[in-house]
Design a protein around this motif. Structure first.
Motif, PDB file in Angstrom:
ATOM      1  N   ALA A   1       0.771  -1.151  -0.003  1.00 19.63           N
ATOM      2  CA  ALA A   1      -0.016  -0.002   0.061  1.00 19.63           C
ATOM      3  C   ALA A   1       0.954   1.211  -0.126  1.00 19.63           C
ATOM      4  CB  ALA A   1      -0.931   0.050   1.305  1.00 19.63           C
ATOM      5  N   ASP A   2       0.220   2.356  -0.259  1.00 19.01           N
ATOM      6  CA  ASP A   2       1.033   3.469  -0.504  1.00 19.01           C
ATOM      7  C   ASP A   2       0.532   4.622   0.651  1.00 19.01           C
ATOM      8  OD1 ASP A   2       2.870   5.304  -1.466  1.00 19.01           O
ATOM      9  OD2 ASP A   2       1.468   6.229  -3.101  1.00 19.01           O
ATOM     10  N   PHE A   3       1.148   4.256   1.942  1.00 19.54           N
ATOM     11  CA  PHE A   3       0.856   5.275   2.989  1.00 19.54           C
ATOM     12  C   PHE A   3       2.001   5.027   3.904  1.00 19.54           C
ATOM     13  CE2 PHE A   3      -1.559   1.480   4.592  1.00 19.54           C
ATOM     14  CZ  PHE A   3      -1.082   1.522   5.582  1.00 19.54           C
ATOM     15  N   LYS A   4       2.113   6.111   4.687  1.00 24.13           N
ATOM     16  CA  LYS A   4       3.338   6.390   5.452  1.00 24.13           C
ATOM     17  C   LYS A   4       3.907   5.070   6.197  1.00 24.13           C
ATOM     18  CE  LYS A   4       5.586   9.574   8.600  1.00 24.13           C
ATOM     19  NZ  LYS A   4       5.452  10.763   9.287  1.00 24.13           N
ATOM     20  N   LEU A   5       2.957   4.407   6.921  1.00 23.60           N
ATOM     21  CA  LEU A   5       3.594   3.174   7.695  1.00 23.60           C
ATOM     22  C   LEU A   5       3.122   1.832   7.153  1.00 23.60           C
ATOM     23  CD1 LEU A   5       2.766   4.968  11.251  1.00 23.60           C
ATOM     24  CD2 LEU A   5       4.831   4.575  10.295  1.00 23.60           C
ATOM     25  N   ALA A   6       2.876   1.688   5.913  1.00 24.04           N
ATOM     26  CA  ALA A   6       2.525   0.561   5.254  1.00 24.04           C
ATOM     27  C   ALA A   6       3.253  -0.424   5.768  1.00 24.04           C
ATOM     28  CB  ALA A   6       2.351   0.878   3.812  1.00 24.04           C
ATOM     29  N   SER A   7       4.476  -0.414   5.597  1.00 26.36           N
ATOM     30  CA  SER A   7       5.357  -1.531   5.650  1.00 26.36           C
ATOM     31  C   SER A   7       5.510  -2.034   7.252  1.00 26.36           C
ATOM     32  CB  SER A   7       6.786  -0.971   5.508  1.00 26.36           C
ATOM     33  OG  SER A   7       7.822  -2.255   5.482  1.00 26.36           O
ATOM     34  N   ALA A   8       5.280  -0.928   8.117  1.00 20.71           N
ATOM     35  CA  ALA A   8       5.402  -1.437   9.589  1.00 20.71           C
ATOM     36  C   ALA A   8       4.192  -1.979   9.913  1.00 20.71           C
ATOM     37  CB  ALA A   8       5.751  -0.123  10.356  1.00 20.71           C
ATOM     38  N   VAL A   9       3.079  -1.593   9.467  1.00 24.72           N
ATOM     39  CA  VAL A   9       1.927  -2.158   9.737  1.00 24.72           C
ATOM     40  C   VAL A   9       1.690  -3.540   9.133  1.00 24.72           C
ATOM     41  CG1 VAL A   9      -0.850  -2.171   9.385  1.00 24.72           C
ATOM     42  CG2 VAL A   9       0.430   0.222  10.121  1.00 24.72           C
ATOM     43  N   GLY A  10       2.008  -3.741   7.821  1.00 22.69           N
ATOM     44  CA  GLY A  10       2.070  -4.989   7.262  1.00 22.69           C
ATOM     45  C   GLY A  10       3.080  -6.008   7.802  1.00 22.69           C
ATOM     46  N   ASN A  11       4.047  -5.414   8.388  1.00 23.29           N
ATOM     47  CA  ASN A  11       5.017  -6.666   9.156  1.00 23.29           C
ATOM     48  C   ASN A  11       4.550  -7.063  10.392  1.00 23.29           C
ATOM     49  OD1 ASN A  11       6.849  -6.494   7.054  1.00 23.29           O
ATOM     50  ND2 ASN A  11       8.357  -4.904   8.134  1.00 23.29           N
ATOM     51  N   ILE A  12       3.872  -5.952  11.117  1.00 18.19           N
ATOM     52  CA  ILE A  12       3.151  -6.497  12.364  1.00 18.19           C
ATOM     53  C   ILE A  12       2.242  -7.486  11.971  1.00 18.19           C
ATOM     54  CG2 ILE A  12       1.755  -5.529  14.267  1.00 18.19           C
ATOM     55  CD1 ILE A  12       3.487  -3.013  14.200  1.00 18.19           C
ATOM     56  N   LEU A  13       1.115  -6.987  11.264  1.00 17.90           N
ATOM     57  CA  LEU A  13       0.165  -8.119  10.799  1.00 17.90           C
ATOM     58  C   LEU A  13       0.834  -9.565  10.518  1.00 17.90           C
ATOM     59  CD1 LEU A  13      -2.407  -5.999   9.106  1.00 17.90           C
ATOM     60  CD2 LEU A  13      -2.595  -6.720  11.264  1.00 17.90           C
ATOM     61  N   MET A  14       1.861  -9.554   9.692  1.00 13.40           N
ATOM     62  CA  MET A  14       2.381 -11.006   9.128  1.00 13.40           C
ATOM     63  C   MET A  14       2.937 -11.514  10.491  1.00 13.40           C
ATOM     64  SD  MET A  14       4.231 -10.556   5.491  1.00 13.40           S
ATOM     65  CE  MET A  14       5.550  -9.370   6.117  1.00 13.40           C
TER      66      MET A  14
END
Length: 62
Positions: free
Chosen positions: A33-46
């Motif tokens: 996704a294209d928002f500021k914390l997308a990578s961090a949120v994605g990693n946490i969910l994974m």
């Protein structure tokens, strides 16, 4: 032995697996996704999805 097999075939384990895999997949898609914390949120969910999957698998094996 019969109780162990009955526990392994319990529907709740497989529902938990489906939900955990869905959480992990949402995490993968959010990473793109294209928002500021997308990578961090994605990693946490994974990570959360992975933990839930492992708990469900070990509950089935128990």
């Amino acid at each position: 032995m019969a109780q162990s097999t009955q526990n392994a075939n319990s529907e709740k384990h497989y529902i938990a697996l489906i939900i955990a895999v869905a959480i992990g997949l949402v995490g993968v898609f959010i990473r793109f996704a294209d928002f500021k914390l997308a990578s961090a949120v994605g990693n946490i969910l994974m990570v959360v999805g992975t933990i839930f999957v492992l708990r469900a698998v070990f509950a089935i094996m128990k």
